[in-house]
Design a protein around this motif. Structure first.
Motif, mmCIF file in Angstrom:
data_model
loop_
_atom_site.group_PDB
_atom_site.id
_atom_site.type_symbol
_atom_site.label_atom_id
_atom_site.label_comp_id
_atom_site.label_asym_id
_atom_site.label_seq_id
_atom_site.Cartn_x
_atom_site.Cartn_y
_atom_site.Cartn_z
ATOM 1 N N VAL A 212 6.645 -1.034 5.607
ATOM 2 C CA VAL A 212 5.538 -0.751 4.689
ATOM 3 C C VAL A 212 4.179 -1.015 5.323
ATOM 4 N N LYS A 213 3.164 -0.358 4.749
ATOM 5 C CA LYS A 213 1.780 -0.761 4.982
ATOM 6 C C LYS A 213 1.471 -1.867 3.988
ATOM 7 N N ILE A 214 1.039 -3.007 4.492
ATOM 8 C CA ILE A 214 0.806 -4.154 3.619
ATOM 9 C C ILE A 214 -0.619 -4.151 3.090
ATOM 10 N N LEU A 215 -0.830 -4.905 2.020
ATOM 11 C CA LEU A 215 -2.162 -4.988 1.427
ATOM 12 C C LEU A 215 -3.131 -5.649 2.393
ATOM 13 N N GLY A 216 -4.394 -5.364 2.190
ATOM 14 C CA GLY A 216 -5.418 -5.942 3.048
ATOM 15 C C GLY A 216 -6.165 -4.864 3.802
ATOM 16 N N SER A 217 -7.202 -5.273 4.512
ATOM 17 C CA SER A 217 -8.014 -4.324 5.271
ATOM 18 C C SER A 217 -7.228 -3.782 6.460
ATOM 19 N N LYS B 164 0.830 -1.209 0.000
ATOM 20 C CA LYS B 164 0.000 0.000 0.000
ATOM 21 C C LYS B 164 0.861 1.254 0.000
ATOM 22 N N GLU B 165 1.847 1.277 0.905
ATOM 23 C CA GLU B 165 2.615 2.505 1.105
ATOM 24 C C GLU B 165 3.926 2.165 1.803
ATOM 25 N N LYS B 166 4.988 2.854 1.424
ATOM 26 C CA LYS B 166 6.264 2.706 2.100
ATOM 27 C C LYS B 166 6.361 3.764 3.194
#
Length: 575
Positions: free
Chosen positions: A367-372, A195-197
């Motif tokens: 990082v912000k990882i994928l998913g809810s 999602k985001e670094k």
């Protein structure tokens, strides 16, 4: 599947014709033995292919068959504690089948398809899920909970999901019209999406005083360990792998000596993790492509390792990856580039050396990882560099230094003096402390970074004073300068030196590190105050206090309160 035939063999590089419809980086099978290769270059209907196995006996006319898929690694429960070669094949299974040497053309799944795992569903029927959401968990061992994620490109409402005992290829859920298994595959040269670094703000604690206090690395950071032969690059990486607070460790033996990987395999199962009392191998994955294994697979090994690290990062873990060494990887890159007849860059390395190194290190990060939700994970990358003769001006070292933010420069002079870790405090640096100020203030002490700065300043002043002493002798120094040299000796011998063979001294918590350094600097500051008020240097030296400080390294963590007692005693005796 597209089929061609060999027209040229040059070591691990072959050229095949009749390959007009294939894609760059497709995996191919070469000859009737089915050797594994990867397409590096396409010119018309001719493909240049690097073969990851010994090419002796190949000849013109032998068949080449494209699989139509890029080089990928299998990701599923059953990886933890495993040892794989550079292209992801399980070495223990290969040994059982073919003996101590890897037979050519071995085609074995990376992960056991027969073993059953207890899957506990955490998502429910009718839940809407998206890529990266957790469907359920498997307790892979006593240390690692393996989280089964919704695969990339899949989202929708769960039609079916069930808990129970399954193999990695059994269907465990159905999302929309897609059936989901535990086994995933991912191309190694493609970074897994995020999602985001985020900016790194928490240190990766290693238990090594010269690293954690002087030159810390952040979770999600990148570091290089350059140094000449015998200076301890591999030992430093082993110590970080053993004692760091990373939840998962991926260790890549890339072109190094086989006995070093043997040391890891024999040591780690017997070493207990201080955080959970379990063997370190239970949170470690090894990628081995040693110096006697095919050179082409060495180039792929670091991509295999970083892909596995990203997979566990996407589960929310903090992962540390060790690459030992990127110089051997670059040598493999140079050899393959030469066989492709590409225009050489500096010292024969390909012109794209810097960008390939950046491709590897830039896949690290917090990082912000994928998913809810806002779940995070991190990959911290630490690469050893082996410059010939310790010459840091050579291309691999220079390209690495342009990328990394931590430089642990090893010194052969320190190593010859048996000072380990042999990290030279005069040339090393870290750019992360300013980003972690709040963490140090909240979790250790507001004075932590001030003490660090004072200690580094003393060590730098000491280096200048040593030059003067060599020229004109110790008697030429002022009492204040003599105190600086004495304090530097304490920092060097009682703080920076660390005994890896001591059950107590091999690891030091951040709290213990801070207290030891505080004691040394308190002695220095109070003594300096006395000297400024007219006292002689000899009057500030108290043998009993100095000996007590020297014993703090071997003080168990449970007893570090004694350091506070000594600091109080110092204030009383030296006021």
């Amino acid at each position: 599947m597209k089929k061609g035939e060999i027209v040229k063999v040059s070591g691990p590089l072959i050229v095949a014709k009749g390959m007009g419809d294939v894609k760059l980086f497709d995996v191919v099978r070469v000859s009737d033995e089915g050797l594994v290769g990867e397409i590096l270059e396409l010119r018309g209907d001719r493909a240049s292919i690097q073969v990851y196995e010994e090419t002796t006996g190949l000849g013109v006319g032998d068949p080449v068959v494209s699989t139509g898929m890029p080089l990928s690694v299998e990701l599923a429960p059953g990886m933890m504690g495993g040892m794989y070669d550079g292209i992801g094949r399980p070495l223990d299974v290969i040994r059982d089948l073919t003996g101590e040497r890897i037979a050519r053309g071995v085609d074995i799944p990376a992960i056991n398809r027969e073993k059953k795992w207890q899957f506990t569903a955490t998502a429910k029927v009718d839940d809407f899920v998206t890529t990266g959401d957790i469907l359920g968990t498997i307790q892979e061992n006593e240390v690692v909970e393996h989280r089964i994620l919704v695969p990339f490109g899949v989202s929708g409402q769960i039609k079916k999901i069930k808990s129970g005992t399954f193999t990695i290829v059994d269907d465990i859920a159905e999302i929309g019209d897609k059936k989901i298994q535990m086994l995933q595959k991912w191309p190694v040269r493609v970074g897994r999406p995020i999602k985001e670094k985020l900016s790194p703000s928490t240190p990766l604690l290693t238990g090594q005083r010269v690293i954690d206090t002087f030159f810390p690395i952040a979770r999600g950071g990148v570091a290089a360990i350059p140094g000449p032969f015998g200076s301890g690059k591999t030992v430093v990486q082993h110590q970080i792998a053993k004692w760091s607070d990373a939840e998962i460790v991926v260790y890549i033996g890339c072109g190094e000596r086989g006995n070093e990987m043997t040391d890891v395999l024999t040591e780690f199962p017997h070493l207990m993790d201080i955080r959970n009392g379990q063997p370190l191998m239970k949170r470690t994955i090894l990628i081995a492509n040693t110096s006697d294994m095919p050179v082409a697979a060495r180039e792929a090994s670091i991509y295999t390792g970083i892909t596995i690290a990203e997979y566990f990062r996407d589960q929310g873990y903090n992962v540390a990856i060790m690459a030992d060494s990127t110089s051997r990887w670059a040598e493999a890159l140079r050899e393959m580039s030469g066989r492709l007849e590409e225009l050489p860059g500096e010292e024969g390395y390909p012109a794209y050396l810097g960008s390939r190194l950046a491709d590897f290190y830039e896949r690290a990060g917090n990082v912000k990882i994928l998913g809810s939700g806002d779940k995070t994970g991190s990959v911290t990358a630490i690469g050893a560099v082996s410059p010939p003769g310790g010459d840091l001006s050579e291309p691999v070292s220079q390209a690495t230094l342009r990328i990394v933010k931590v430089f642990w420069g090893l010194s052969s002079a320190l190593a010859y003096k048996r000072h380990f870790p042999a990290i030279d405090w005069l040339i090393s640096y870290s750019l992360y402390p300013d980003q972690m100020t709040d963490w140090y203030a909240d979790n250790i002490d507001k004075a932590f970074l001030d003490n660090r700065a004072d200690a580094i300043k003393i060590m730098q002043e000491n280096a200048n004073l040593e030059e003067i002493v060599r020229l004109v002798g110790m008697d030429s120094l002022s009492d204040a300068d003599k105190l600086t040299m004495e304090t530097a000796k304490h920092i060097r011998e009682d703080f920076l030196y660390q005994n890896a063979f001591s059950d107590i001294d091999a690891y030091a918590s951040p709290e213990k590190q801070h207290k030891i350094l505080t004691a040394i600097l308190t002695y220095h500051r109070l003594s300096r105050k006395q000297i400024d008020n007219g006292a002689l240097f000899t009057a500030t030296q108290h043998t009993d206090l100095k000996e007590t400080i020297g014993r703090f390294r071997d003080l168990p963590e449970a007893n570090i309160k004694q350091i506070d007692d000594l600091i109080t005693e110092l204030s009383r005796r030296l006021r």
